[in-house]
Design a protein around this motif. Structure first.
Motif, PDB file in Angstrom:
ATOM      1  N   TYR A  28       0.825  -1.223  -0.131  1.00  0.00           N
ATOM      2  CA  TYR A  28       0.064  -0.022   0.139  1.00  0.00           C
ATOM      3  C   TYR A  28       0.861   1.082   0.094  1.00  0.00           C
ATOM      4  N   LYS A  29       2.280   1.082   0.483  1.00  0.00           N
ATOM      5  CA  LYS A  29       2.922   2.191   0.385  1.00  0.00           C
ATOM      6  C   LYS A  29       3.301   2.687  -0.973  1.00  0.00           C
ATOM      7  N   ASP A  30       3.312   1.838  -1.869  1.00  0.00           N
ATOM      8  CA  ASP A  30       3.826   1.986  -3.116  1.00  0.00           C
ATOM      9  C   ASP A  30       2.746   2.505  -4.018  1.00  0.00           C
ATOM     10  N   LYS A  31       1.421   2.643  -3.506  1.00  0.00           N
ATOM     11  CA  LYS A  31       0.430   2.986  -4.513  1.00  0.00           C
ATOM     12  C   LYS A  31       0.380   4.563  -4.536  1.00  0.00           C
ATOM     13  N   LYS A  32       0.372   5.101  -5.878  1.00  0.00           N
ATOM     14  CA  LYS A  32       0.130   6.607  -6.099  1.00  0.00           C
ATOM     15  C   LYS A  32      -1.207   7.075  -5.907  1.00  0.00           C
ATOM     16  N   VAL A  33      -1.575   7.527  -4.820  1.00  0.00           N
ATOM     17  CA  VAL A  33      -3.009   7.718  -4.394  1.00  0.00           C
ATOM     18  C   VAL A  33      -3.178   9.117  -3.757  1.00  0.00           C
ATOM     19  N   ILE A  34      -2.087   9.762  -3.406  1.00  0.00           N
ATOM     20  CA  ILE A  34      -2.341  11.081  -2.479  1.00  0.00           C
ATOM     21  C   ILE A  34      -2.026  12.259  -3.407  1.00  0.00           C
ATOM     22  N   SER A  35      -2.835  13.122  -3.072  1.00  0.00           N
ATOM     23  CA  SER A  35      -2.586  14.634  -3.850  1.00  0.00           C
ATOM     24  C   SER A  35      -1.655  15.435  -3.126  1.00  0.00           C
ATOM     25  N   ILE A  36      -1.155  16.203  -3.909  1.00  0.00           N
ATOM     26  CA  ILE A  36       0.005  17.309  -3.661  1.00  0.00           C
ATOM     27  C   ILE A  36      -0.520  17.929  -2.588  1.00  0.00           C
ATOM     28  N   GLY A  37      -1.706  18.383  -2.478  1.00  0.00           N
ATOM     29  CA  GLY A  37      -2.025  19.015  -1.317  1.00  0.00           C
ATOM     30  C   GLY A  37      -1.940  18.360   0.065  1.00  0.00           C
ATOM     31  N   VAL A  38      -2.461  17.189   0.200  1.00  0.00           N
ATOM     32  CA  VAL A  38      -2.315  16.263   1.134  1.00  0.00           C
ATOM     33  C   VAL A  38      -0.927  15.918   1.504  1.00  0.00           C
ATOM     34  N   VAL A  39       0.025  15.739   0.569  1.00  0.00           N
ATOM     35  CA  VAL A  39       1.317  15.835   0.726  1.00  0.00           C
ATOM     36  C   VAL A  39       1.775  16.754   1.463  1.00  0.00           C
ATOM     37  N   SER A  40       1.488  18.021   0.893  1.00  0.00           N
ATOM     38  CA  SER A  40       2.136  19.183   1.400  1.00  0.00           C
ATOM     39  C   SER A  40       1.662  19.257   3.075  1.00  0.00           C
ATOM     40  N   GLU A  41       0.468  18.866   3.383  1.00  0.00           N
ATOM     41  CA  GLU A  41      -0.042  18.969   4.770  1.00  0.00           C
ATOM     42  C   GLU A  41       0.796  17.945   5.559  1.00  0.00           C
ATOM     43  N   LEU A  42       0.841  16.891   5.106  1.00  0.00           N
ATOM     44  CA  LEU A  42       1.807  15.585   5.731  1.00  0.00           C
ATOM     45  C   LEU A  42       3.225  16.072   5.957  1.00  0.00           C
ATOM     46  N   THR A  43       4.028  16.691   4.956  1.00  0.00           N
ATOM     47  CA  THR A  43       5.291  16.783   5.320  1.00  0.00           C
ATOM     48  C   THR A  43       5.614  18.280   5.704  1.00  0.00           C
ATOM     49  N   GLY A  44       4.594  19.279   5.770  1.00  0.00           N
ATOM     50  CA  GLY A  44       5.064  20.654   5.707  1.00  0.00           C
ATOM     51  C   GLY A  44       5.714  21.223   4.695  1.00  0.00           C
ATOM     52  N   LEU A  45       5.788  20.721   3.575  1.00  0.00           N
ATOM     53  CA  LEU A  45       6.481  21.483   2.567  1.00  0.00           C
ATOM     54  C   LEU A  45       5.336  22.133   1.657  1.00  0.00           C
ATOM     55  N   THR A  46       5.843  23.110   1.227  1.00  0.00           N
ATOM     56  CA  THR A  46       5.003  23.720   0.176  1.00  0.00           C
ATOM     57  C   THR A  46       4.662  23.115  -1.184  1.00  0.00           C
ATOM     58  N   GLU A  47       3.599  23.174  -1.751  1.00  0.00           N
ATOM     59  CA  GLU A  47       3.441  22.695  -3.061  1.00  0.00           C
ATOM     60  C   GLU A  47       4.652  23.035  -4.055  1.00  0.00           C
ATOM     61  N   ARG A  48       5.045  24.106  -3.942  1.00  0.00           N
ATOM     62  CA  ARG A  48       6.044  24.568  -4.837  1.00  0.00           C
ATOM     63  C   ARG A  48       7.309  23.824  -4.698  1.00  0.00           C
ATOM     64  N   LYS A  49       7.667  23.711  -3.136  1.00  0.00           N
ATOM     65  CA  LYS A  49       8.885  22.841  -3.106  1.00  0.00           C
ATOM     66  C   LYS A  49       8.878  21.387  -3.326  1.00  0.00           C
ATOM     67  N   ILE A  50       7.602  20.838  -3.283  1.00  0.00           N
ATOM     68  CA  ILE A  50       7.506  19.569  -3.786  1.00  0.00           C
ATOM     69  C   ILE A  50       7.550  19.410  -5.225  1.00  0.00           C
ATOM     70  N   ARG A  51       7.270  20.406  -6.059  1.00  0.00           N
ATOM     71  CA  ARG A  51       7.224  20.400  -7.604  1.00  0.00           C
ATOM     72  C   ARG A  51       8.978  20.553  -7.921  1.00  0.00           C
ATOM     73  N   TYR A  52       9.528  21.297  -7.083  1.00  0.00           N
ATOM     74  CA  TYR A  52      10.972  21.711  -7.111  1.00  0.00           C
ATOM     75  C   TYR A  52      11.593  20.405  -7.130  1.00  0.00           C
ATOM     76  N   TYR A  53      11.297  19.477  -6.020  1.00  0.00           N
ATOM     77  CA  TYR A  53      12.086  18.499  -5.831  1.00  0.00           C
ATOM     78  C   TYR A  53      11.687  17.273  -7.025  1.00  0.00           C
ATOM     79  N   GLU A  54      10.687  17.573  -7.807  1.00  0.00           N
ATOM     80  CA  GLU A  54      10.165  16.669  -8.679  1.00  0.00           C
ATOM     81  C   GLU A  54      11.293  16.932  -9.971  1.00  0.00           C
TER      82      GLU A  54
END
Length: 104
Positions: A7-33
């Motif tokens: 289940y940890k491999d399944k790509k099901v989480i939106s960027i907004g939720v990832v931002s909330e979980l990590t404390g990173l901004t969506e912009r920073k997440i896109r930068y790492y991509e």
């Protein structure tokens, strides 16, 4: 028999939720991509989807960045780690095949 993905491999989480979980901004997440540190999947409409493993990796990246590690150094270490894990998986598969061990 095909290998079941966790289940940890399944790509099901939106960027907004990832931002909330990590404390990173969506912009920073896109930068790492952009720096090829994470690889989200895209929906038909182009929305990014992340896995729990991606979230863990982003938190690891953020910790390294706080310590002053560059994204280039992080990329090198992650690539090195992935190669080591792939090699270990291959060796384990060869041993299992040699001794007739099947995964259930």
């Amino acid at each position: 028999m095909g290998q079941e993905s966790s289940y940890k491999d399944k790509k099901v989480i939106s960027i907004g939720v990832v931002s909330e979980l990590t404390g990173l901004t969506e912009r920073k997440i896109r930068y790492y991509e952009e720096k090829n540190l994470i690889y989200p999947e895209r929906t038909n409409r182009g929305y990014r989807k992340y896995s729990f493993n991606d979230v863990e990796r982003l938190m690891e990246i953020a910790d390294h960045r706080e310590e002053g590690v560059t994204t280039k150094e992080i990329k090198y270490e992650l690539t090195k780690k992935e190669r080591k894990e792939a090699k270990q998986k291959m060796i384990k598969g060869q041993i299992n095949a040699r001794f007739g061990i099947q995964k259930n």
